[in-house]
Design a protein around this motif. Structure first.
Motif, PDB file in Angstrom:
ATOM      1  N   ILE B  34     -20.309 -22.210  18.438  1.00  0.00           N
ATOM      2  CA  ILE B  34     -18.962 -22.588  18.891  1.00  0.00           C
ATOM      3  C   ILE B  34     -17.912 -22.287  17.833  1.00  0.00           C
ATOM      4  CG2 ILE B  34     -19.041 -25.005  18.104  1.00  0.00           C
ATOM      5  CD1 ILE B  34     -17.750 -25.748  20.817  1.00  0.00           C
ATOM      6  N   TYR B  39     -16.188 -16.016  19.809  1.00  0.00           N
ATOM      7  CA  TYR B  39     -15.748 -16.927  20.861  1.00  0.00           C
ATOM      8  C   TYR B  39     -14.377 -17.503  20.545  1.00  0.00           C
ATOM      9  CZ  TYR B  39     -15.334 -21.569  23.031  1.00  0.00           C
ATOM     10  OH  TYR B  39     -14.866 -22.680  23.672  1.00  0.00           O
ATOM     11  N   ARG B  40     -14.228 -17.987  19.323  1.00  0.00           N
ATOM     12  CA  ARG B  40     -13.109 -18.860  18.960  1.00  0.00           C
ATOM     13  C   ARG B  40     -11.795 -18.119  18.771  1.00  0.00           C
ATOM     14  NH1 ARG B  40     -13.966 -23.472  19.303  1.00  0.00           N
ATOM     15  NH2 ARG B  40     -12.200 -24.778  18.873  1.00  0.00           N
ATOM     16  N   ARG B  41     -11.856 -16.804  18.641  1.00  0.00           N
ATOM     17  CA  ARG B  41     -10.637 -15.992  18.595  1.00  0.00           C
ATOM     18  C   ARG B  41     -10.783 -14.787  19.509  1.00  0.00           C
ATOM     19  NH1 ARG B  41      -8.757 -15.790  12.260  1.00  0.00           N
ATOM     20  NH2 ARG B  41      -8.196 -17.989  12.116  1.00  0.00           N
ATOM     21  N   SER B  42     -11.769 -14.837  20.368  1.00  0.00           N
ATOM     22  CA  SER B  42     -12.133 -13.682  21.191  1.00  0.00           C
ATOM     23  C   SER B  42     -12.111 -12.406  20.351  1.00  0.00           C
ATOM     24  CB  SER B  42     -11.222 -13.559  22.416  1.00  0.00           C
ATOM     25  OG  SER B  42     -11.884 -12.812  23.424  1.00  0.00           O
ATOM     26  N   ASP B  43     -12.671 -12.511  19.153  1.00  0.00           N
ATOM     27  CA  ASP B  43     -12.689 -11.390  18.212  1.00  0.00           C
ATOM     28  C   ASP B  43     -14.014 -10.652  18.405  1.00  0.00           C
ATOM     29  OD1 ASP B  43     -12.000  -9.674  16.233  1.00  0.00           O
ATOM     30  OD2 ASP B  43     -11.967 -11.158  14.620  1.00  0.00           O
TER      31      ASP B  43
END
Lengths: 315, 315
Positions: B34, B39-43
């Motif tokens: 997570i 995921y967290r920056r759609s990087d």
């Protein structure tokens, strides 16, 4: 709501605690299915609240904004705001952290294979976690003042992705972070397609000209720390305008500062190599920053973490 | 490269097989931390290749595009293109699927807590999976022809997020999918900020006017199925123009069709309620679709899956 909680003594919570769709777990176990549209289409909204000196800051405001973001993106998770509040207290309590970075996400899920491949058929759900406080810029950078660039990549327009729903559409921000790195700066500020100031990765932007503070009113997340800075200006009798801010105004400003949950109020001392003032944080930014941390120490809009939650067996 | 492979007989691969940063596992176990910026920056960038009748379609083209996307986003995972090819064969072999949807992702990772909070400090890595073939629109919709709308949400501009690097910045697409649903249509087509046709969620757009095919040249993913449709036009002697396509041209077109890996060539029979032709797939779309599937059946640009890979112990 039934939740599964591993016995608090049985696991190591020191790196962080997480909640995932009903269950509590150590942060290392909190993982998103690779097929979930929360990851796979960045179909997710989130919020971040800080804990400082054992208390949440403006938790009501964050919960209100998180719910508004979820409504905008048509997420209807099973948890109420009261559930989320209790969950966040418990997460911080499990870690025992006095200073924490507390994130809450709501994501789309995914339709069952027999259903039409459309977001209406997915069940949205909530994840959250508490980890040691994260500084978007390191404390030594905040002390000396951040060195910024105006990024050549423009921010995604509001009309395409509603910036009021806090989101992970950060490819523009990431490109700008690399550009800052290449130019020897700490961080970037992004413009809109018309050349007005928007925001940066994790912060809103303010500039000060002739004693008047200004911050953009469009194509920005309406940050809670931004709101705090606006509140402080009002309290201190400093004129603060929320309006369009052309990049020329930023370039010619007496002072610049940025605001965010992961860092508070951060002075900027250089923009594209130009030194602002005497290359030290400006007087207005320093006054606001000192007032911000003094008031937080005094319990401003604070909600003490219920550390007893760590021992409670939830129903 | 060392990989850990559970014994193939010990686990259930029927729902899908996944690879995650060195390890193979059933799809249900493939989860993204997570805190990962993928995921967290759609990087993250990705690609999807189809397997039909036991063979990959245009795998070389997909691997080439995936590498180009990774380079654009400054990802340098440890796997070579040869490693990725072998991994994809093995994934499909583990499932035994003859028709599969095969995705490959490369994501940013995350800096260690003691490092500066910047993507230069993260170690990028690859995830991939093979699951039963996904239809972006159900086969019965493809048979009758899709009902589309022109979405009121514009596509994120290229200048903000480079559409050539296939990405999960889909909030505009998701908003458009909900709008289509509300209007009783199957799927949306998005315009750019100037009112030119771009693409839809998972497909490129073509229109046909007086026997001439046209598809947008800007602000679109350069789809492999789009390339196949262009190749087929050339082969069949149908004029095909790749250029700016104003929405007025789309609205007045004789025929519309869309192309994507998850569905091939899909005819459109209604746009914003207007019936195209006789409410049945148009002759040009049908000719291209029939040729597409006939040629695929004949092994066009196919690479048979090496199903023996399921039994191989990788080093």
């Amino acid at each position: 709501m039934t939740v599964q909680v591993p016995h608090p003594q049985a696991v190591d919570w020191s790196a962080g605690a997480a909640y995932l769709d009903g269950a509590f777990m150590p942060i290392a176990d909190a993982r998103i299915p690779i097929t979930d549209w929360g990851y796979r289409r960045s179909d997710v909204t989130y919020d971040v609240v800080s804990v400082w000196d054992g208390a949440f800051f403006r938790l009501d405001d964050h919960l209100r904004r998180f719910r508004a973001s979820m409504d905008l993106m048509r997420f209807a998770p099973r948890e109420s705001d009261a559930d989320i509040r209790r969950m966040l207290h418990r997460l911080v309590a499990l870690t025992g952290l006095r200073e924490a970075y507390v994130a809450m996400d709501c994501m789309r899920g995914r339709p069952r294979p027999d259903q039409r491949y459309h977001p209406v058929n997915a069940r949205s759900y909530i994840a959250a976690f508490a980890i040691p406080y994260v500084w978007v810029m390191k404390p030594d950078v905040i002390e000396r003042g951040a060195h910024m660039i105006v990024a050549s990549t423009p921010r995604i327009p509001d009309v395409c992705v509603d910036a009021r729903a806090k989101n992970f559409h950060w490819a523009d921000m990431t490109a700008a972070l690399f550009e800052a790195e290449e130019k020897g700066a700490d961080n970037p500020i992004l413009l809109d397609l018309e050349g007005n100031v928007t925001e940066g990765p994790g912060y809103n932007v303010f500039c000060v000209t002739n004693g008047v503070v200004a911050t953009p009113d469009r194509n920005v997340l309406e940050g809670i720390s931004r709101l705090s800075a606006i509140d402080l200006c009002r309290e201190l009798g400093i004129p603060c305008e929320v309006r369009k801010v052309p990049v020329a105004e930023l370039r010619e400003a007496d002072e610049i500062f940025v605001t965010g949950t992961a860092g508070g109020i951060v002075p900027v001392t250089r923009l594209d190599g130009r030194i602002l003032g005497n290359d030290r944080p400006g007087p207005m930014a320093e006054r606001l920053r000192e007032t911000y941390w003094r008031k937080r120490k005094e319990g401003w809009l604070a909600e003490p973490v219920d550390y007893d939650q760590a021992a409670v067996e939830l129903p």
